[in-house]
Scaffold this motif. Sequence first.
Motif, short mmCIF file in Angstrom:
data_model
loop_
_atom_site.label_atom_id
_atom_site.label_comp_id
_atom_site.label_asym_id
_atom_site.label_seq_id
_atom_site.Cartn_x
_atom_site.Cartn_y
_atom_site.Cartn_z
N LYS A 99 0.85 -1.20 0.00
CA LYS A 99 0.00 0.00 0.00
C LYS A 99 0.88 1.25 0.00
N GLN A 100 0.57 2.20 -0.88
CA GLN A 100 1.36 3.42 -0.90
C GLN A 100 1.12 4.21 0.38
N VAL A 101 2.24 4.58 1.03
CA VAL A 101 2.15 5.31 2.29
C VAL A 101 2.81 6.68 2.22
N GLY A 102 3.53 6.97 1.13
CA GLY A 102 4.19 8.26 1.05
C GLY A 102 4.98 8.43 -0.23
N THR A 103 5.82 9.47 -0.23
CA THR A 103 6.67 9.79 -1.39
C THR A 103 8.07 10.16 -0.92
N TYR A 104 8.98 10.11 -1.87
CA TYR A 104 10.37 10.51 -1.63
C TYR A 104 10.75 11.47 -2.74
N SER A 105 11.36 12.61 -2.36
CA SER A 105 11.74 13.62 -3.34
C SER A 105 12.97 14.36 -2.86
N GLY A 106 13.44 15.30 -3.66
CA GLY A 106 14.59 16.09 -3.26
C GLY A 106 15.06 16.96 -4.41
N PRO A 107 16.11 17.72 -4.21
CA PRO A 107 16.78 17.95 -2.94
C PRO A 107 16.07 18.99 -2.10
N PRO A 108 16.32 18.99 -0.81
CA PRO A 108 17.03 17.97 -0.05
C PRO A 108 16.22 16.69 0.02
N ALA A 109 16.89 15.58 0.32
CA ALA A 109 16.22 14.28 0.41
C ALA A 109 15.11 14.36 1.45
N THR A 110 13.85 14.19 0.99
CA THR A 110 12.70 14.34 1.88
C THR A 110 11.71 13.21 1.66
N THR A 112 7.93 12.01 2.69
CA THR A 112 6.67 12.59 3.17
C THR A 112 5.61 11.50 3.18
N MET A 113 4.95 11.34 4.30
CA MET A 113 3.91 10.32 4.43
C MET A 113 2.54 10.91 4.11
N MET A 114 1.59 10.04 3.84
CA MET A 114 0.21 10.45 3.54
C MET A 114 -0.43 11.19 4.72
N ASP A 115 0.08 10.94 5.95
CA ASP A 115 -0.48 11.61 7.12
C ASP A 115 0.07 13.02 7.31
N GLY A 116 0.94 13.47 6.39
CA GLY A 116 1.49 14.83 6.46
C GLY A 116 2.83 14.93 7.16
N SER A 117 3.25 13.88 7.85
CA SER A 117 4.56 13.92 8.51
C SER A 117 5.67 13.76 7.48
N SER A 118 6.84 14.30 7.81
CA SER A 118 7.97 14.22 6.89
C SER A 118 9.28 14.19 7.66
N VAL A 119 10.33 13.80 6.96
CA VAL A 119 11.68 13.83 7.53
C VAL A 119 12.64 14.16 6.40
N PRO A 144 13.16 15.41 11.49
CA PRO A 144 11.71 15.37 11.26
C PRO A 144 11.12 16.76 11.05
N GLY A 145 10.07 16.81 10.21
CA GLY A 145 9.33 18.04 9.99
C GLY A 145 8.43 18.32 11.19
N PRO A 146 7.71 19.46 11.17
CA PRO A 146 6.89 19.85 12.31
C PRO A 146 5.59 19.06 12.49
N ALA A 147 5.09 18.44 11.43
CA ALA A 147 3.79 17.76 11.53
C ALA A 147 3.92 16.42 12.26
N MET A 150 3.66 9.46 11.29
CA MET A 150 4.52 8.29 11.18
C MET A 150 6.01 8.62 11.26
N LEU A 151 6.41 9.79 10.75
CA LEU A 151 7.83 10.12 10.70
C LEU A 151 8.28 11.05 11.83
N GLN A 152 7.42 11.22 12.81
CA GLN A 152 7.80 12.03 13.97
C GLN A 152 8.87 11.27 14.76
N ASN A 153 9.89 11.96 15.21
CA ASN A 153 10.97 11.39 16.03
C ASN A 153 11.91 10.45 15.28
N ILE A 154 11.96 10.51 13.96
CA ILE A 154 12.88 9.67 13.20
C ILE A 154 14.30 10.19 13.37
#
Length: 195
Positions: A99-110, A112-119, A144-147, A150-154
Amino acid sequence: MKSTHNTVRAYGKGALTTLAMVLGTTVLMAACNVTPVVRPYDQTKFSEKVRVPAGNVVALETTATGNLTYECRANTPAAGSIGWVLVSPSANLYDRDGKQVGTYSGPPATWTMMDGSSVTGTQVAIEPVVGGIHIPLQLSAGTPGPAPGMLQNITYIQRVNTKNGQDFMNACTQAEVGQRVVRPYQADYIFWRAS
């Protein structure tokens, strides 16, 4: 006639009992010989430089499928040389159920999950993969981003099980400077957090 019928019935029961015992023994023997599943993030498989430091645990396992865009340009670390330089990754992230849960893009390497969290990742180390056409294994420190999500505290992102991504068909020479190529790739991104 009755005794023949009883003999056949007794033989049939005996054969069924024997078959059940053989199958049961086979199942029990197989259960005893089960080898443990080696997870894709088993740190003993990797060189020390791309291992996640002790004190971290797996938070999320994903597989990325996408493209890496390279440009032929001067290679800054090796003054005077020219080479293919990664200018942008673009991939979808899937969980272990596909199941798709997010995306990967860059730069910078980021990531981002479907729930809005990112790192965002900052590369710590890479380890080339034998064969040369696969992108290297990588360890990145996570910011980690501010939202929340899933990616909080990575703390770390580890790239393992890489396939393709560096299968260049054309050399990068002075004549190709400025040209871009897109290469498909796949990799597992394992997200870690402090334990």
